[in-house]
Write a protein that holds these residues in place. Structure first.
Motif, PDB file in Angstrom:
ATOM      1  N   SER A  93      -8.957  -1.145 -10.914  1.00 50.67           N
ATOM      2  CA  SER A  93      -7.586  -1.625 -10.739  1.00 50.67           C
ATOM      3  C   SER A  93      -6.789  -1.277 -11.993  1.00 50.67           C
ATOM      4  O   SER A  93      -7.359  -1.056 -13.062  1.00 50.67           O
ATOM      5  CB  SER A  93      -7.552  -3.134 -10.473  1.00 50.67           C
ATOM      6  OG  SER A  93      -8.062  -3.842 -11.578  1.00 50.67           O
ATOM      7  N   GLU A 125      -5.413   5.675  -6.933  1.00 49.68           N
ATOM      8  CA  GLU A 125      -4.300   6.560  -6.597  1.00 49.68           C
ATOM      9  C   GLU A 125      -2.972   5.841  -6.457  1.00 49.68           C
ATOM     10  O   GLU A 125      -1.921   6.462  -6.566  1.00 49.68           O
ATOM     11  CB  GLU A 125      -4.619   7.388  -5.356  1.00 49.68           C
ATOM     12  CG  GLU A 125      -4.738   6.616  -4.074  1.00 49.68           C
ATOM     13  CD  GLU A 125      -5.056   7.535  -2.905  1.00 49.68           C
ATOM     14  OE1 GLU A 125      -4.446   8.604  -2.791  1.00 49.68           O
ATOM     15  OE2 GLU A 125      -5.929   7.159  -2.116  1.00 49.68           O
ATOM     16  N   ASP A 126      -2.978   4.519  -6.256  1.00 49.55           N
ATOM     17  CA  ASP A 126      -1.718   3.770  -6.135  1.00 49.55           C
ATOM     18  C   ASP A 126      -1.259   3.175  -7.476  1.00 49.55           C
ATOM     19  O   ASP A 126      -0.354   2.345  -7.511  1.00 49.55           O
ATOM     20  CB  ASP A 126      -1.839   2.670  -5.078  1.00 49.55           C
ATOM     21  CG  ASP A 126      -2.899   1.632  -5.424  1.00 49.55           C
ATOM     22  OD1 ASP A 126      -3.669   1.833  -6.381  1.00 49.55           O
ATOM     23  OD2 ASP A 126      -2.963   0.604  -4.721  1.00 49.55           O
ATOM     24  N   GLU A 134       0.630   2.437 -10.853  1.00 52.14           N
ATOM     25  CA  GLU A 134       2.008   2.599 -11.305  1.00 52.14           C
ATOM     26  C   GLU A 134       2.044   2.261 -12.792  1.00 52.14           C
ATOM     27  O   GLU A 134       1.559   1.203 -13.195  1.00 52.14           O
ATOM     28  CB  GLU A 134       2.942   1.683 -10.528  1.00 52.14           C
ATOM     29  CG  GLU A 134       2.964   1.994  -9.039  1.00 52.14           C
ATOM     30  CD  GLU A 134       3.908   1.088  -8.278  1.00 52.14           C
ATOM     31  OE1 GLU A 134       4.893   1.613  -7.737  1.00 52.14           O
ATOM     32  OE2 GLU A 134       3.656  -0.129  -8.238  1.00 52.14           O
ATOM     33  N   PHE A 152      -1.034  12.439 -11.788  1.00 44.56           N
ATOM     34  CA  PHE A 152      -0.073  11.644 -11.026  1.00 44.56           C
ATOM     35  C   PHE A 152       1.310  12.294 -11.099  1.00 44.56           C
ATOM     36  O   PHE A 152       1.674  12.857 -12.129  1.00 44.56           O
ATOM     37  CB  PHE A 152       0.011  10.225 -11.598  1.00 44.56           C
ATOM     38  CG  PHE A 152      -1.220   9.394 -11.377  1.00 44.56           C
ATOM     39  CD1 PHE A 152      -1.319   8.543 -10.294  1.00 44.56           C
ATOM     40  CD2 PHE A 152      -2.284   9.467 -12.260  1.00 44.56           C
ATOM     41  CE1 PHE A 152      -2.451   7.776 -10.089  1.00 44.56           C
ATOM     42  CE2 PHE A 152      -3.425   8.706 -12.072  1.00 44.56           C
ATOM     43  CZ  PHE A 152      -3.508   7.859 -10.983  1.00 44.56           C
ATOM     44  N   GLY A 182       5.468   5.916 -10.344  1.00 37.74           N
ATOM     45  CA  GLY A 182       5.826   4.811  -9.456  1.00 37.74           C
ATOM     46  C   GLY A 182       6.885   3.939 -10.105  1.00 37.74           C
ATOM     47  O   GLY A 182       7.844   4.440 -10.690  1.00 37.74           O
ATOM     48  N   VAL A 220      -6.733  10.692 -10.961  1.00 39.11           N
ATOM     49  CA  VAL A 220      -6.913   9.809  -9.819  1.00 39.11           C
ATOM     50  C   VAL A 220      -8.411   9.607  -9.608  1.00 39.11           C
ATOM     51  O   VAL A 220      -9.188  10.553  -9.634  1.00 39.11           O
ATOM     52  CB  VAL A 220      -6.278  10.425  -8.547  1.00 39.11           C
ATOM     53  CG1 VAL A 220      -6.564   9.552  -7.339  1.00 39.11           C
ATOM     54  CG2 VAL A 220      -4.787  10.611  -8.751  1.00 39.11           C
TER      55      VAL A 220
END
Length: 108
Positions: free
Chosen positions: A37, A57-58, A60, A76, A88, A107
């Motif tokens: 995380s 990959e998510d 920010e 990214f 992000g 990633v």
């Protein structure tokens, strides 16, 4: 949780970790971290050595990379704002400082 590393000579590798804040300092050595995380803060500094981070990959974040000699490899999509790379929303902070070393952010 919090993770702190202070190494004079040697490498640090951490796999599948989850921390709220990471601080890592090294005189001679590399940091490789695979994070499950995104931490709210990630600070790393090396005199001689690379900092390699694997993130979901998510993720920010806002990245600051200060170096005398070294390259940035960022997997990214980022927008430049001054000297910062915004990924992000940019809500988490990554700060990497090297005298001679690369920053590699991939990633996971």
């Amino acid at each position: 949780g919090y993770a702190g590393f202070d190494v004079t000579s040697g490498d640090v590798t951490a796999e599948n970790c989850s921390f709220g804040k990471v601080e890592a300092e090294s005189t001679s050595g590399c940091f490789t971290m695979s994070l499950s995380s995104m931490p709210s803060e990630f600070e790393a500094g090396t005199t001689s050595g690379n900092v390699e981070i694997f993130l979901p990959e998510d993720a920010e974040f806002t990245l600051e990379f200060d170096r005398t000699s070294g390259d940035l490899e960022l997997d990214f999509a980022a927008v430049m704002r001054g000297d910062e790379y915004i990924v992000g929303s940019g809500r988490n902070e990554i700060s990497i400082e090297t005298t001679s070393g690369d920053a590699i952010i991939k990633v996971k």
